[in-house]
Design a protein around this motif. Structure first.
Motif, PDB file in Angstrom:
ATOM      1  N   VAL A 109       0.839  -1.194   0.000  1.00 31.68           N
ATOM      2  CA  VAL A 109       0.000   0.000   0.000  1.00 31.68           C
ATOM      3  C   VAL A 109       0.875   1.245   0.000  1.00 31.68           C
ATOM      4  N   ALA A 110       0.516   2.231  -0.806  1.00 31.24           N
ATOM      5  CA  ALA A 110       1.184   3.536  -0.765  1.00 31.24           C
ATOM      6  C   ALA A 110       0.132   4.621  -0.931  1.00 31.24           C
ATOM      7  N   VAL A 111       0.227   5.661  -0.112  1.00 32.66           N
ATOM      8  CA  VAL A 111      -0.700   6.794  -0.166  1.00 32.66           C
ATOM      9  C   VAL A 111       0.130   8.076  -0.184  1.00 32.66           C
ATOM     10  N   VAL A 112      -0.209   9.011  -1.074  1.00 32.59           N
ATOM     11  CA  VAL A 112       0.460  10.310  -1.157  1.00 32.59           C
ATOM     12  C   VAL A 112      -0.605  11.395  -1.224  1.00 32.59           C
ATOM     13  N   CYS A 113      -0.478  12.419  -0.388  1.00 30.51           N
ATOM     14  CA  CYS A 113      -1.416  13.537  -0.387  1.00 30.51           C
ATOM     15  C   CYS A 113      -0.660  14.853  -0.405  1.00 30.51           C
ATOM     16  N   ASP A 114      -1.279  15.852  -1.025  1.00 26.64           N
ATOM     17  CA  ASP A 114      -0.697  17.178  -1.172  1.00 26.64           C
ATOM     18  C   ASP A 114      -1.677  18.188  -0.597  1.00 26.64           C
ATOM     19  N   GLY A 115      -1.286  18.867   0.486  1.00 28.32           N
ATOM     20  CA  GLY A 115      -2.153  19.867   1.085  1.00 28.32           C
ATOM     21  C   GLY A 115      -2.393  21.033   0.136  1.00 28.32           C
ATOM     22  N   VAL A 116      -3.635  21.505   0.079  1.00 27.85           N
ATOM     23  CA  VAL A 116      -3.982  22.632  -0.784  1.00 27.85           C
ATOM     24  C   VAL A 116      -3.549  23.920  -0.083  1.00 27.85           C
ATOM     25  N   SER A 117      -2.568  24.607  -0.647  1.00 24.22           N
ATOM     26  CA  SER A 117      -1.957  25.747   0.036  1.00 24.22           C
ATOM     27  C   SER A 117      -2.923  26.897   0.276  1.00 24.22           C
ATOM     28  N   SER A 118      -3.979  26.994  -0.531  1.00 23.64           N
ATOM     29  CA  SER A 118      -4.945  28.073  -0.340  1.00 23.64           C
ATOM     30  C   SER A 118      -5.985  27.748   0.719  1.00 23.64           C
ATOM     31  N   SER A 119      -5.844  26.596   1.376  1.00 22.51           N
ATOM     32  CA  SER A 119      -6.768  26.217   2.445  1.00 22.51           C
ATOM     33  C   SER A 119      -6.083  26.371   3.791  1.00 22.51           C
ATOM     34  N   ALA A 120      -6.868  26.301   4.848  1.00 26.22           N
ATOM     35  CA  ALA A 120      -6.317  26.341   6.201  1.00 26.22           C
ATOM     36  C   ALA A 120      -5.666  25.004   6.540  1.00 26.22           C
ATOM     37  N   ARG A 121      -4.565  25.036   7.272  1.00 25.01           N
ATOM     38  CA  ARG A 121      -3.895  23.848   7.815  1.00 25.01           C
ATOM     39  C   ARG A 121      -3.684  22.759   6.757  1.00 25.01           C
ATOM     40  N   PRO A 122      -3.105  23.110   5.617  1.00 24.89           N
ATOM     41  CA  PRO A 122      -2.933  22.105   4.555  1.00 24.89           C
ATOM     42  C   PRO A 122      -2.014  20.963   4.958  1.00 24.89           C
ATOM     43  N   ASP A 123      -1.032  21.254   5.809  1.00 25.61           N
ATOM     44  CA  ASP A 123      -0.136  20.193   6.250  1.00 25.61           C
ATOM     45  C   ASP A 123      -0.875  19.169   7.103  1.00 25.61           C
ATOM     46  N   GLU A 124      -1.798  19.639   7.931  1.00 29.05           N
ATOM     47  CA  GLU A 124      -2.594  18.718   8.747  1.00 29.05           C
ATOM     48  C   GLU A 124      -3.568  17.933   7.871  1.00 29.05           C
ATOM     49  N   ALA A 125      -4.121  18.601   6.864  1.00 31.22           N
ATOM     50  CA  ALA A 125      -5.071  17.922   5.987  1.00 31.22           C
ATOM     51  C   ALA A 125      -4.421  16.733   5.300  1.00 31.22           C
ATOM     52  N   SER A 126      -3.227  16.932   4.738  1.00 23.71           N
ATOM     53  CA  SER A 126      -2.560  15.840   4.022  1.00 23.71           C
ATOM     54  C   SER A 126      -2.179  14.704   4.964  1.00 23.71           C
ATOM     55  N   ALA A 127      -1.643  15.058   6.136  1.00 16.86           N
ATOM     56  CA  ALA A 127      -1.242  14.017   7.087  1.00 16.86           C
ATOM     57  C   ALA A 127      -2.449  13.235   7.588  1.00 16.86           C
ATOM     58  N   THR A 128      -3.547  13.937   7.847  1.00 18.24           N
ATOM     59  CA  THR A 128      -4.766  13.288   8.327  1.00 18.24           C
ATOM     60  C   THR A 128      -5.328  12.346   7.268  1.00 18.24           C
ATOM     61  N   ALA A 129      -5.338  12.791   6.014  1.00 19.11           N
ATOM     62  CA  ALA A 129      -5.847  11.946   4.930  1.00 19.11           C
ATOM     63  C   ALA A 129      -5.002  10.694   4.756  1.00 19.11           C
ATOM     64  N   VAL A 130      -3.688  10.840   4.820  1.00 14.73           N
ATOM     65  CA  VAL A 130      -2.790   9.695   4.663  1.00 14.73           C
ATOM     66  C   VAL A 130      -3.037   8.667   5.760  1.00 14.73           C
ATOM     67  N   THR A 131      -3.137   9.124   7.000  1.00 17.20           N
ATOM     68  CA  THR A 131      -3.350   8.199   8.113  1.00 17.20           C
ATOM     69  C   THR A 131      -4.674   7.455   7.968  1.00 17.20           C
ATOM     70  N   ALA A 132      -5.742   8.192   7.665  1.00 16.88           N
ATOM     71  CA  ALA A 132      -7.062   7.575   7.549  1.00 16.88           C
ATOM     72  C   ALA A 132      -7.109   6.576   6.395  1.00 16.88           C
ATOM     73  N   ALA A 133      -6.550   6.958   5.247  1.00 13.96           N
ATOM     74  CA  ALA A 133      -6.586   6.078   4.081  1.00 13.96           C
ATOM     75  C   ALA A 133      -5.725   4.833   4.282  1.00 13.96           C
ATOM     76  N   THR A 134      -4.533   5.023   4.822  1.00 17.11           N
ATOM     77  CA  THR A 134      -3.645   3.879   5.043  1.00 17.11           C
ATOM     78  C   THR A 134      -4.270   2.880   6.001  1.00 17.11           C
ATOM     79  N   ASP A 135      -4.822   3.384   7.104  1.00 12.52           N
ATOM     80  CA  ASP A 135      -5.474   2.493   8.073  1.00 12.52           C
ATOM     81  C   ASP A 135      -6.645   1.764   7.432  1.00 12.52           C
ATOM     82  N   SER A 136      -7.427   2.468   6.634  1.00 12.51           N
ATOM     83  CA  SER A 136      -8.589   1.860   5.990  1.00 12.51           C
ATOM     84  C   SER A 136      -8.162   0.776   4.999  1.00 12.51           C
ATOM     85  N   LEU A 137      -7.154   1.068   4.183  1.00 13.69           N
ATOM     86  CA  LEU A 137      -6.694   0.084   3.206  1.00 13.69           C
ATOM     87  C   LEU A 137      -6.150  -1.170   3.884  1.00 13.69           C
ATOM     88  N   LEU A 138      -5.344  -0.985   4.914  1.00 15.63           N
ATOM     89  CA  LEU A 138      -4.769  -2.148   5.595  1.00 15.63           C
ATOM     90  C   LEU A 138      -5.853  -3.012   6.228  1.00 15.63           C
TER      91      LEU A 138
END
Length: 372
Positions: A109-138
């Motif tokens: 499994v590999a997941v890559v996300c890119d935070g949208v810079s024009s949104s709030a907390r883009p770094d948190e958004a990408s990290a949160t998405a990666v964690t949720a997706a990886t856990d779900s896939l596994l």
């Protein structure tokens, strides 16, 4: 000497065979050297040790963060992420993992996300998405779920997790946009000779065969972007569309503001050896066409995926590093036994002159259960 379980310099967990720390490069064998010993942190810009909350109190420069450069490798996949040269933080995130199905068959499994810079907390958004997706896939693959269904479930889980950030009560960052946290998404699952890809936004997947003379590299995803819409509507050719200042305006993302989430999934069965790349636009901005990007992929990428990922990140940095850069490399070996999956165009070697280097492979869609 007792076995070290964590790096003496950065506390990264270590394996029993590690000779170097994969996070900071500290040598783990032999007598300590000056490089191995902890040092007092100092600003790389001015040398001051007056640091507080990630900033130099002397010159005002932001200080390196752990997330500025990350690397990780497990059996069957490796990934590297770097802040680049222009951004003050890394708003990309990735996750890589290996698991087994109920029958013991391996899955990567590999997941890559890119935070949208024009949104709030883009770094948190990408990290949160990666964690949720990886856990779900596994969890889904471990339970024996079809990869296509597992992919859709993972995208839904990632979207819900990013959406929740908009309602967690965290105040907006001073001076930043008040758009809800958002990110783009791409992930890949390789199991049983089948590769399944899912994406939302303009993060991409590429197929790069070992033999690039007789088999054609391909881009496997179609961007959710202004440029892609212009090309699809035949209002512009691809070169003209991507040269336009509006090219990278995305039309799909994860988050509370994504009213009509439209996740894309495809599956294919490669029958020649090669590697699958999934990456953010910090890489592909410098080589958009698959044949162009393939030129910078090491010939030994299938055997050395981490080295290949490092080389691609280095290439993007050397070209200017205008954005965060993240790439995951999945080595793909054709199954020994005949595959039970449908054949697709990517299964067969193609004459180089017969294919559009910018084309997206016409793959079969994975199963599409509803995503909330």
């Amino acid at each position: 000497m007792p076995q070290q379980t964590e790096c003496p310099t950065c506390a990264e967990p270590l394996g029993p065979q590690d000779a170097f720390c994969g996070a900071c490069g500290t040598a783990l064998t032999g007598p300590p050297t000056v490089r191995d010993l902890p040092v007092v942190p100092s600003c790389p810009s001015c040398g001051s040790t007056e640091l507080a909350e990630g900033w130099c109190q002397h010159c005002g420069q932001a200080q390196p963060r752990e997330r500025d450069h990350q690397e990780h490798q497990v059996t069957g996949v490796a990934a590297v992420s770097d802040r680049g040269l222009r951004h003050h933080r890394n708003e990309d995130a990735f996750g890589v993992a290996a698991t087994e199905g109920p029958d013991g068959s391996p899955a990567v499994v590999a997941v890559v996300c890119d935070g949208v810079s024009s949104s709030a907390r883009p770094d948190e958004a990408s990290a949160t998405a990666v964690t949720a997706a990886t856990d779900s896939l596994l969890a889904a693959l471990g339970a024996g779920r079809d990869p296509g269904r597992a992919m859709h479930e993972a995208i839904g889980a990632a979207n819900r997790a990013v959406t929740a950030l908009a309602h967690d009560g965290t105040p907006a960052e001073p001076g930043r946009h008040n758009n809800a946290p958002a990110c783009t998404y791409v992930s890949a699952v390789s199991t049983g000779g089948l590769v399944t890809i899912g994406w939302v936004g303009d993060t991409r997947a590429y197929w790069i065969p070992d033999d690039r003379e007789s088999a054609e590299p391909y881009r496997l995803t179609e961007d959710d972007s202004w440029a892609a819409r212009m090309v699809a509507a035949k209002l512009m050719d691809e070169a003209e569309a991507y040269a336009d200042p509006r090219a990278h305006a995305i039309t799909g993302w994860l988050g509370a503001d994504a009213e009509d989430l439209d996740p894309h999934t495809v599956s294919f069965t490669p029958h020649v050896p090669g590697v699958l790349l999934i990456c953010t636009d910090g890489l592909w901005n410098y080589a958009e066409a698959a044949t162009d990007l393939a030129f910078f992929v090491r010939a030994d990428a299938r055997a050395e995926p981490l080295a290949a990922a490092r080389a691609l990140v280095r290439f993007a940095v050397e070209r200017g590093g205008h954005d965060n850069i993240t790439v995951a490399v999945l080595p793909i070996d054709p199954p020994v036994a005949p595959s039970t999956h449908d054949a697709t165009l990517v299964d067969v070697p193609l004459p180089r002159a017969a294919a559009d280097p910018d084309a997206t492979v016409p793959l079969r869609q994975a199963a599409e259960p509803a995503v909330n």
